[in-house]
Design a protein around this motif. Structure first.
Motif, PDB file in Angstrom:
ATOM      1  N   GLU A  15       1.360 -15.866  15.314  1.00  0.00           N
ATOM      2  CA  GLU A  15       1.602 -16.170  16.725  1.00  0.00           C
ATOM      3  C   GLU A  15       2.625 -17.292  16.875  1.00  0.00           C
ATOM      4  O   GLU A  15       3.476 -17.251  17.765  1.00  0.00           O
ATOM      5  CB  GLU A  15       0.293 -16.576  17.415  1.00  0.00           C
ATOM      6  N   ALA A  16       2.568 -18.289  15.997  1.00  0.00           N
ATOM      7  CA  ALA A  16       3.481 -19.432  16.080  1.00  0.00           C
ATOM      8  C   ALA A  16       4.929 -19.030  15.842  1.00  0.00           C
ATOM      9  O   ALA A  16       5.831 -19.528  16.508  1.00  0.00           O
ATOM     10  CB  ALA A  16       3.065 -20.517  15.091  1.00  0.00           C
ATOM     11  N   MET A  60       8.957 -26.453  16.915  1.00  0.00           N
ATOM     12  CA  MET A  60       8.213 -25.836  18.018  1.00  0.00           C
ATOM     13  C   MET A  60       7.043 -25.009  17.487  1.00  0.00           C
ATOM     14  O   MET A  60       5.959 -25.024  18.058  1.00  0.00           O
ATOM     15  CB  MET A  60       9.131 -24.971  18.885  1.00  0.00           C
ATOM     16  N   SER A  61       7.266 -24.311  16.392  1.00  0.00           N
ATOM     17  CA  SER A  61       6.191 -23.531  15.768  1.00  0.00           C
ATOM     18  C   SER A  61       5.074 -24.451  15.286  1.00  0.00           C
ATOM     19  O   SER A  61       3.900 -24.143  15.441  1.00  0.00           O
ATOM     20  CB  SER A  61       6.724 -22.722  14.594  1.00  0.00           C
ATOM     21  N   PHE A  62       5.454 -25.597  14.702  1.00  0.00           N
ATOM     22  CA  PHE A  62       4.455 -26.559  14.242  1.00  0.00           C
ATOM     23  C   PHE A  62       3.646 -27.112  15.405  1.00  0.00           C
ATOM     24  O   PHE A  62       2.433 -27.289  15.303  1.00  0.00           O
ATOM     25  CB  PHE A  62       5.115 -27.724  13.485  1.00  0.00           C
ATOM     26  N   LEU A  63       4.304 -27.402  16.501  1.00  0.00           N
ATOM     27  CA  LEU A  63       3.600 -27.911  17.675  1.00  0.00           C
ATOM     28  C   LEU A  63       2.583 -26.883  18.167  1.00  0.00           C
ATOM     29  O   LEU A  63       1.410 -27.198  18.381  1.00  0.00           O
ATOM     30  CB  LEU A  63       4.584 -28.265  18.784  1.00  0.00           C
ATOM     31  N   GLU A  88      -3.060 -24.892  18.430  1.00  0.00           N
ATOM     32  CA  GLU A  88      -3.968 -23.765  18.236  1.00  0.00           C
ATOM     33  C   GLU A  88      -5.014 -24.032  17.148  1.00  0.00           C
ATOM     34  O   GLU A  88      -6.172 -23.652  17.287  1.00  0.00           O
ATOM     35  CB  GLU A  88      -3.183 -22.490  17.933  1.00  0.00           C
ATOM     36  N   ILE A  89      -4.606 -24.696  16.074  1.00  0.00           N
ATOM     37  CA  ILE A  89      -5.563 -25.045  15.014  1.00  0.00           C
ATOM     38  C   ILE A  89      -6.616 -25.995  15.570  1.00  0.00           C
ATOM     39  O   ILE A  89      -7.814 -25.821  15.335  1.00  0.00           O
ATOM     40  CB  ILE A  89      -4.848 -25.680  13.801  1.00  0.00           C
ATOM     41  N   GLU A  90      -6.161 -27.003  16.312  1.00  0.00           N
ATOM     42  CA  GLU A  90      -7.100 -27.968  16.888  1.00  0.00           C
ATOM     43  C   GLU A  90      -8.065 -27.288  17.856  1.00  0.00           C
ATOM     44  O   GLU A  90      -9.255 -27.608  17.884  1.00  0.00           O
ATOM     45  CB  GLU A  90      -6.338 -29.105  17.556  1.00  0.00           C
ATOM     46  N   ARG A  91      -7.575 -26.325  18.610  1.00  0.00           N
ATOM     47  CA  ARG A  91      -8.423 -25.601  19.556  1.00  0.00           C
ATOM     48  C   ARG A  91      -9.397 -24.673  18.829  1.00  0.00           C
ATOM     49  O   ARG A  91     -10.596 -24.670  19.099  1.00  0.00           O
ATOM     50  CB  ARG A  91      -7.552 -24.791  20.518  1.00  0.00           C
TER      51      ARG A  91
END
Length: 90
Positions: A27-28, A51-54, A59-62
């Motif tokens: 998705e990133a 931008m992909s890292f952001l 998403e990882i945190e969520r």
């Protein structure tokens, strides 16, 4: 893996973590991703840009209810590093 969400799981194993991260990376970078090996570099091999890292971080945190600081990201170089970090953070 349609309908798979971390919030519904009680216990996660390495395989589940890898599958979710695989989906989040796809998705990133907004494209289909071939199977990812643990040794693959997030930037060089998977072409994650800032931008992909952001997006991936949010998403990882969520998904996993963890926090990844910029300092922690510096030690996460490969897909395997990321899986291990999540595994230890849960």
């Amino acid at each position: 893996m349609t309908g798979f969400t971390i919030n519904n799981l009680i216990m996660l194993d390495k395989k589940n973590i890898s599958e979710v991260l695989f989906r989040l990376i796809a998705e990133a970078i907004e494209e289909d991703v071939r199977p990812i090996e643990e040794v693959e570099q997030l930037v060089d091999d998977l072409a994650l840009d800032s931008m992909s890292f952001l997006f991936l971080t949010i998403e990882i945190e969520r998904e996993f209810s963890v926090q990844i600081t910029p300092e922690e990201w510096t030690s996460i170089q490969t897909f395997g590093d990321l899986v291990t970090f999540i595994e230890k953070s849960l």
